[in-house]
Design a protein around this motif. Structure first.
Motif, PDB file in Angstrom:
ATOM      1  N   GLY A  16       0.819  -1.217   0.000  1.00  0.00           N
ATOM      2  CA  GLY A  16       0.000   0.000   0.000  1.00  0.00           C
ATOM      3  C   GLY A  16       0.847   1.259   0.000  1.00  0.00           C
ATOM      4  N   ALA A  17       1.875   1.282   0.841  1.00  0.00           N
ATOM      5  CA  ALA A  17       2.770   2.438   0.883  1.00  0.00           C
ATOM      6  C   ALA A  17       3.533   2.578  -0.427  1.00  0.00           C
ATOM      7  CB  ALA A  17       3.741   2.304   2.056  1.00  0.00           C
ATOM      8  N   LEU A  18       3.927   1.467  -1.005  1.00  0.00           N
ATOM      9  CA  LEU A  18       4.612   1.502  -2.300  1.00  0.00           C
ATOM     10  C   LEU A  18       3.692   2.062  -3.385  1.00  0.00           C
ATOM     11  CD1 LEU A  18       7.405   0.659  -3.289  1.00  0.00           C
ATOM     12  CD2 LEU A  18       6.450  -1.559  -3.896  1.00  0.00           C
ATOM     13  N   TRP A  19       2.425   1.696  -3.336  1.00  0.00           N
ATOM     14  CA  TRP A  19       1.445   2.208  -4.297  1.00  0.00           C
ATOM     15  C   TRP A  19       1.266   3.721  -4.129  1.00  0.00           C
ATOM     16  CZ3 TRP A  19      -0.862   0.743  -8.600  1.00  0.00           C
ATOM     17  CH2 TRP A  19      -1.975   1.439  -9.037  1.00  0.00           C
ATOM     18  N   ILE A  20       1.184   4.184  -2.897  1.00  0.00           N
ATOM     19  CA  ILE A  20       1.017   5.619  -2.637  1.00  0.00           C
ATOM     20  C   ILE A  20       2.233   6.397  -3.129  1.00  0.00           C
ATOM     21  CG2 ILE A  20       0.892   7.346  -0.786  1.00  0.00           C
ATOM     22  CD1 ILE A  20      -0.844   5.295   0.764  1.00  0.00           C
ATOM     23  N   ALA A  21       3.427   5.843  -2.945  1.00  0.00           N
ATOM     24  CA  ALA A  21       4.662   6.554  -3.294  1.00  0.00           C
ATOM     25  C   ALA A  21       5.091   6.334  -4.742  1.00  0.00           C
ATOM     26  CB  ALA A  21       5.783   6.116  -2.358  1.00  0.00           C
TER      27      ALA A  21
ATOM     28  N   VAL B  24      20.931   8.480  -4.690  1.00  0.00           N
ATOM     29  CA  VAL B  24      21.351   8.255  -3.314  1.00  0.00           C
ATOM     30  C   VAL B  24      21.930   9.542  -2.720  1.00  0.00           C
ATOM     31  CG1 VAL B  24      22.931   6.942  -1.841  1.00  0.00           C
ATOM     32  CG2 VAL B  24      21.760   5.812  -3.715  1.00  0.00           C
ATOM     33  N   THR B  25      22.622  10.339  -3.532  1.00  0.00           N
ATOM     34  CA  THR B  25      23.211  11.578  -3.023  1.00  0.00           C
ATOM     35  C   THR B  25      22.240  12.745  -3.012  1.00  0.00           C
ATOM     36  OG1 THR B  25      24.102  12.054  -5.219  1.00  0.00           O
ATOM     37  CG2 THR B  25      25.551  10.932  -3.651  1.00  0.00           C
ATOM     38  N   ARG B  26      21.241  12.725  -3.884  1.00  0.00           N
ATOM     39  CA  ARG B  26      20.192  13.761  -3.904  1.00  0.00           C
ATOM     40  C   ARG B  26      18.835  13.073  -3.910  1.00  0.00           C
ATOM     41  NH1 ARG B  26      21.174  19.123  -4.722  1.00  0.00           N
ATOM     42  NH2 ARG B  26      19.115  19.476  -5.580  1.00  0.00           N
ATOM     43  N   MET B  27      18.431  12.654  -2.720  1.00  0.00           N
ATOM     44  CA  MET B  27      17.192  11.886  -2.580  1.00  0.00           C
ATOM     45  C   MET B  27      15.974  12.752  -2.855  1.00  0.00           C
ATOM     46  SD  MET B  27      17.884   9.749   0.851  1.00  0.00           S
ATOM     47  CE  MET B  27      19.534   9.348   1.300  1.00  0.00           C
ATOM     48  N   GLY B  28      15.050  12.190  -3.603  1.00  0.00           N
ATOM     49  CA  GLY B  28      13.778  12.854  -3.832  1.00  0.00           C
ATOM     50  C   GLY B  28      12.792  12.466  -2.744  1.00  0.00           C
ATOM     51  N   PRO B  29      11.582  13.025  -2.789  1.00  0.00           N
ATOM     52  CA  PRO B  29      10.589  12.742  -1.751  1.00  0.00           C
ATOM     53  C   PRO B  29      10.099  11.295  -1.739  1.00  0.00           C
ATOM     54  CG  PRO B  29       9.672  14.160  -3.449  1.00  0.00           C
ATOM     55  CD  PRO B  29      11.125  14.004  -3.755  1.00  0.00           C
ATOM     56  N   GLY B  30      10.345  10.540  -2.783  1.00  0.00           N
ATOM     57  CA  GLY B  30       9.892   9.160  -2.822  1.00  0.00           C
ATOM     58  C   GLY B  30      10.939   8.153  -2.396  1.00  0.00           C
ATOM     59  N   PHE B  31      12.177   8.589  -2.207  1.00  0.00           N
ATOM     60  CA  PHE B  31      13.270   7.653  -1.911  1.00  0.00           C
ATOM     61  C   PHE B  31      13.027   6.885  -0.617  1.00  0.00           C
ATOM     62  CE2 PHE B  31      17.375   6.253  -0.450  1.00  0.00           C
ATOM     63  CZ  PHE B  31      18.002   5.823  -1.607  1.00  0.00           C
TER      64      PHE B  31
END
Length: 147
Positions: free
Chosen positions: A22-27, A35-42
């Motif tokens: 469920g969390a994977l579906w939402i994200a 890895v060095t510039r993580m986005g909000p979904g990382f």
């Protein structure tokens, strides 16, 4: 010898796996970044994948575990879920500290052998740590006492 599935363990693993999916579906539409510039979904995607993998391991191990002879207790479930819901509903109205104390006391009240003194010390420590980390450190706009 035929091995049986430990149904409570398998049910718990299924619930965690469903939560992970469920969390994977939402994200799914959040930018991941690198890895060095993580986005909000990382982080949500990474935690979801770890939750799914952990649940799969628990599900596989549930085949080799003996079935639990104890019956599930409803009171801890109700008090812990109720404490979490109370915190979510009260944090904006009465503040971070009182709602956290209510959450800790609700959860500790169903712990066998728990004392009021230990529960209040735990609540105080969690309030202090939560205030330092979330309100001061991360700047999350929560009022410590009422809003």
């Amino acid at each position: 010898m035929k091995t049986k599935w430990n149904r409570p363990e398998l049910l718990a693993a299924s619930a965690f796996m469903a939560t992970g999916f469920g969390a994977l579906w939402i994200a799914r539409d959040y930018p991941v970044g690198t890895v060095t510039r993580m986005g909000p979904g990382f982080v949500p995607i990474a935690i979801s994948v770890l939750l799914i993998l952990s649940a799969a391991v628990v599900a596989m191990q549930s085949r080799s575990l003996p079935a639990s002879a104890t019956r599930p207790r409803l009171k801890p479930f109700v008090f812990i879920i109720g404490g979490i819901l109370a915190w979510a509903l009260l944090v904006d109205r009465v503040g971070f500290v009182p709602s956290t104390v209510i959450l800790v006391l609700a959860c500790a009240s169903v712990e066998i052998g728990s004392t009021w003194r230990a529960s209040l010390l735990l609540a105080g420590g969690l309030c202090a740590a939560g205030y330092a980390i979330f309100i001061r450190g991360l700047g999350i706009p929560l009022s410590p006492f009422g809003g």
